[in-house]
Scaffold this motif. Structure first.
Motif, PDB file in Angstrom:
ATOM      1  N   GLU A 135       0.519  -4.528 -12.742  1.00 58.23           N
ATOM      2  CA  GLU A 135      -0.187  -5.814 -12.679  1.00 58.23           C
ATOM      3  C   GLU A 135       0.794  -6.965 -12.462  1.00 58.23           C
ATOM      4  OE1 GLU A 135      -2.305  -5.615 -16.402  1.00 58.23           O
ATOM      5  OE2 GLU A 135      -4.089  -4.741 -15.442  1.00 58.23           O
ATOM      6  N   GLN A 136       1.934  -6.917 -13.156  1.00 56.17           N
ATOM      7  CA  GLN A 136       2.956  -7.956 -12.960  1.00 56.17           C
ATOM      8  C   GLN A 136       3.463  -7.955 -11.520  1.00 56.17           C
ATOM      9  OE1 GLN A 136       6.178  -8.156 -15.841  1.00 56.17           O
ATOM     10  NE2 GLN A 136       4.810  -7.414 -17.461  1.00 56.17           N
ATOM     11  N   ALA A 137       3.712  -6.769 -10.981  1.00 52.46           N
ATOM     12  CA  ALA A 137       4.200  -6.668  -9.597  1.00 52.46           C
ATOM     13  C   ALA A 137       3.170  -7.219  -8.620  1.00 52.46           C
ATOM     14  CB  ALA A 137       4.536  -5.214  -9.260  1.00 52.46           C
ATOM     15  N   MET A 138       1.905  -6.961  -8.879  1.00 50.62           N
ATOM     16  CA  MET A 138       0.856  -7.477  -8.002  1.00 50.62           C
ATOM     17  C   MET A 138       0.740  -8.994  -8.137  1.00 50.62           C
ATOM     18  SD  MET A 138      -1.989  -4.472  -8.174  1.00 50.62           S
ATOM     19  CE  MET A 138      -2.838  -4.960  -6.668  1.00 50.62           C
ATOM     20  N   ASP A 139       0.806  -9.487  -9.376  1.00 54.33           N
ATOM     21  CA  ASP A 139       0.724 -10.939  -9.604  1.00 54.33           C
ATOM     22  C   ASP A 139       1.880 -11.676  -8.924  1.00 54.33           C
ATOM     23  OD1 ASP A 139      -1.563 -10.567 -11.106  1.00 54.33           O
ATOM     24  OD2 ASP A 139      -0.557 -10.806 -13.058  1.00 54.33           O
ATOM     25  N   GLN A 140       3.044 -11.033  -8.877  1.00 55.02           N
ATOM     26  CA  GLN A 140       4.222 -11.646  -8.256  1.00 55.02           C
ATOM     27  C   GLN A 140       4.279 -11.412  -6.744  1.00 55.02           C
ATOM     28  OE1 GLN A 140       7.863 -10.543 -10.359  1.00 55.02           O
ATOM     29  NE2 GLN A 140       6.811 -10.686 -12.334  1.00 55.02           N
ATOM     30  N   PHE A 143       3.864  -5.981  -4.650  1.00 58.80           N
ATOM     31  CA  PHE A 143       3.182  -4.801  -4.113  1.00 58.80           C
ATOM     32  C   PHE A 143       2.188  -5.228  -3.053  1.00 58.80           C
ATOM     33  CE2 PHE A 143       3.530  -1.756  -8.021  1.00 58.80           C
ATOM     34  CZ  PHE A 143       4.841  -1.479  -7.692  1.00 58.80           C
ATOM     35  N   HIS A 144       2.167  -4.467  -1.984  1.00 57.80           N
ATOM     36  CA  HIS A 144       1.215  -4.710  -0.906  1.00 57.80           C
ATOM     37  C   HIS A 144       0.359  -3.457  -0.762  1.00 57.80           C
ATOM     38  CE1 HIS A 144       3.492  -8.290   0.035  1.00 57.80           C
ATOM     39  NE2 HIS A 144       4.579  -7.552  -0.094  1.00 57.80           N
ATOM     40  N   SER A 145      -0.889  -3.539  -1.225  1.00 60.97           N
ATOM     41  CA  SER A 145      -1.773  -2.383  -1.203  1.00 60.97           C
ATOM     42  C   SER A 145      -3.214  -2.848  -1.255  1.00 60.97           C
ATOM     43  CB  SER A 145      -1.485  -1.492  -2.418  1.00 60.97           C
ATOM     44  OG  SER A 145      -2.411  -0.434  -2.493  1.00 60.97           O
ATOM     45  N   ILE A 152      -3.281   1.972  -8.301  1.00 55.91           N
ATOM     46  CA  ILE A 152      -1.846   2.186  -8.055  1.00 55.91           C
ATOM     47  C   ILE A 152      -1.225   2.943  -9.229  1.00 55.91           C
ATOM     48  CG2 ILE A 152       0.400   1.037  -7.815  1.00 55.91           C
ATOM     49  CD1 ILE A 152      -1.073  -1.179  -6.251  1.00 55.91           C
ATOM     50  N   THR A 153      -1.579   2.557 -10.441  1.00 55.07           N
ATOM     51  CA  THR A 153      -1.043   3.242 -11.622  1.00 55.07           C
ATOM     52  C   THR A 153      -1.441   4.706 -11.616  1.00 55.07           C
ATOM     53  OG1 THR A 153      -1.111   1.187 -12.900  1.00 55.07           O
ATOM     54  CG2 THR A 153      -1.002   3.254 -14.157  1.00 55.07           C
ATOM     55  N   ASN A 190       7.436   1.914  -0.278  1.00 53.16           N
ATOM     56  CA  ASN A 190       6.289   1.677   0.587  1.00 53.16           C
ATOM     57  C   ASN A 190       5.324   0.650  -0.004  1.00 53.16           C
ATOM     58  OD1 ASN A 190       6.175   3.398   3.172  1.00 53.16           O
ATOM     59  ND2 ASN A 190       7.070   4.734   1.628  1.00 53.16           N
ATOM     60  N   LEU A 191       5.217   0.623  -1.322  1.00 51.33           N
ATOM     61  CA  LEU A 191       4.373  -0.395  -1.949  1.00 51.33           C
ATOM     62  C   LEU A 191       4.972  -1.797  -1.808  1.00 51.33           C
ATOM     63  CD1 LEU A 191       3.252   1.431  -5.206  1.00 51.33           C
ATOM     64  CD2 LEU A 191       1.736   0.550  -3.415  1.00 51.33           C
ATOM     65  N   THR A 192       6.299  -1.867  -1.733  1.00 50.12           N
ATOM     66  CA  THR A 192       6.957  -3.180  -1.636  1.00 50.12           C
ATOM     67  C   THR A 192       7.338  -3.522  -0.199  1.00 50.12           C
ATOM     68  OG1 THR A 192       9.109  -2.182  -2.130  1.00 50.12           O
ATOM     69  CG2 THR A 192       7.871  -3.080  -3.989  1.00 50.12           C
ATOM     70  N   ALA A 193       6.944  -2.699   0.756  1.00 49.19           N
ATOM     71  CA  ALA A 193       7.290  -2.950   2.166  1.00 49.19           C
ATOM     72  C   ALA A 193       6.807  -4.332   2.582  1.00 49.19           C
ATOM     73  CB  ALA A 193       6.678  -1.879   3.068  1.00 49.19           C
ATOM     74  N   GLY A 194       7.643  -5.022   3.288  1.00 45.85           N
ATOM     75  CA  GLY A 194       7.274  -6.347   3.765  1.00 45.85           C
ATOM     76  C   GLY A 194       7.621  -7.460   2.786  1.00 45.85           C
ATOM     77  N   ARG A 195       8.120  -7.066   1.628  1.00 46.34           N
ATOM     78  CA  ARG A 195       8.512  -8.056   0.624  1.00 46.34           C
ATOM     79  C   ARG A 195       9.842  -8.644   1.056  1.00 46.34           C
ATOM     80  NH1 ARG A 195      10.302  -5.439  -5.192  1.00 46.34           N
ATOM     81  NH2 ARG A 195      11.984  -6.859  -5.521  1.00 46.34           N
ATOM     82  N   GLY A 196      10.041  -9.862   0.850  1.00 40.33           N
ATOM     83  CA  GLY A 196      11.336 -10.371   1.219  1.00 40.33           C
ATOM     84  C   GLY A 196      11.287 -11.805   1.424  1.00 40.33           C
TER      85      GLY A 196
END
Length: 196
Positions: A135-140, A143-145, A152-153, A190-196
């Protein structure tokens, strides 16, 4: 509140039964795990006071991991939720690995033979900890999904269990922790792809 001597003794007995079970499984396999051999110095009544069956005792192994995880998380400070997820998921595989290959195999066999499998419960502190960090990763926006945090969990933990089962099916022929890290890193990348 301080525990009474009786409560301390009960905890010691319960822990002794659990560790004796692990030892028997590691050394001789699950068939050697009889109530009589397990109790060695502890009454059968004491066993059934703490556990309803051998399968229940083995399932409690995950509960003991969860207690340790809860204690660990009280002082754990990792600002990156993705790194926290990785650490938590790999720590369960390490716990199982540390208890021996035979233990992992028998753990899964026992969980398949009971109605309410502890390892898939969503009220476990393990599940809730991973969910919290997802949830924290999604809020920040990390994660792209199209899946929600629960999905996801579930997916991450299902893959973790799958790696453990595959390791057992391949007669422990590869390094569990190395493969677990590769599998998990692939998913997290893969969940964080495109992050940056």
């Amino acid at each position: 509140m301080e525990l009474t001597n009786r409560q301390k003794q009960a905890m010691t007995t319960k822990r002794k039964l659990l560790y004796t079970a692990y030892e028997l499984i590691r050394e001789e396999g699950y068939p050697a795990l009889t109530i009589r051999r397990l109790c060695g110095g502890v009454s059968t009544g004491a066993f059934y006071h703490h556990y309803s069956s051998k399968e229940d005792l083995i399932a409690q192994g995950f509960a003991s991991y969860d207690v340790g995880l809860t204690e660990f998380l009280e002082s754990y400070e990792e600002p990156d939720p993705v790194k926290a997820i990785r650490h938590i998921v790999l720590s369960l595989n390490q716990y199982i690995y540390d208890n021996g290959a035979q233990f992992a195999k028998e753990l899964y066999i026992s969980q398949l033979s009971i109605k309410d499998s502890y390892i898939t419960r969503k009220d476990r502190s393990y599940y809730l900890a991973v969910l919290n960090y997802v949830e924290q990763a999604m809020d920040q926006g990390l994660f792209h999904s199209t899946m929600n945090a629960g999905g996801i969990t579930d997916f991450l933990l299902r893959v973790g269990r799958g790696t453990l089962l595959d390791w057992c099916l391949h007669d422990y022929a590869y390094d569990l922790m190395e493969q677990s890290a590769r599998d998990l890193d692939f998913l997290l990348d893969n969940l964080t792809a495109g992050r940056g």
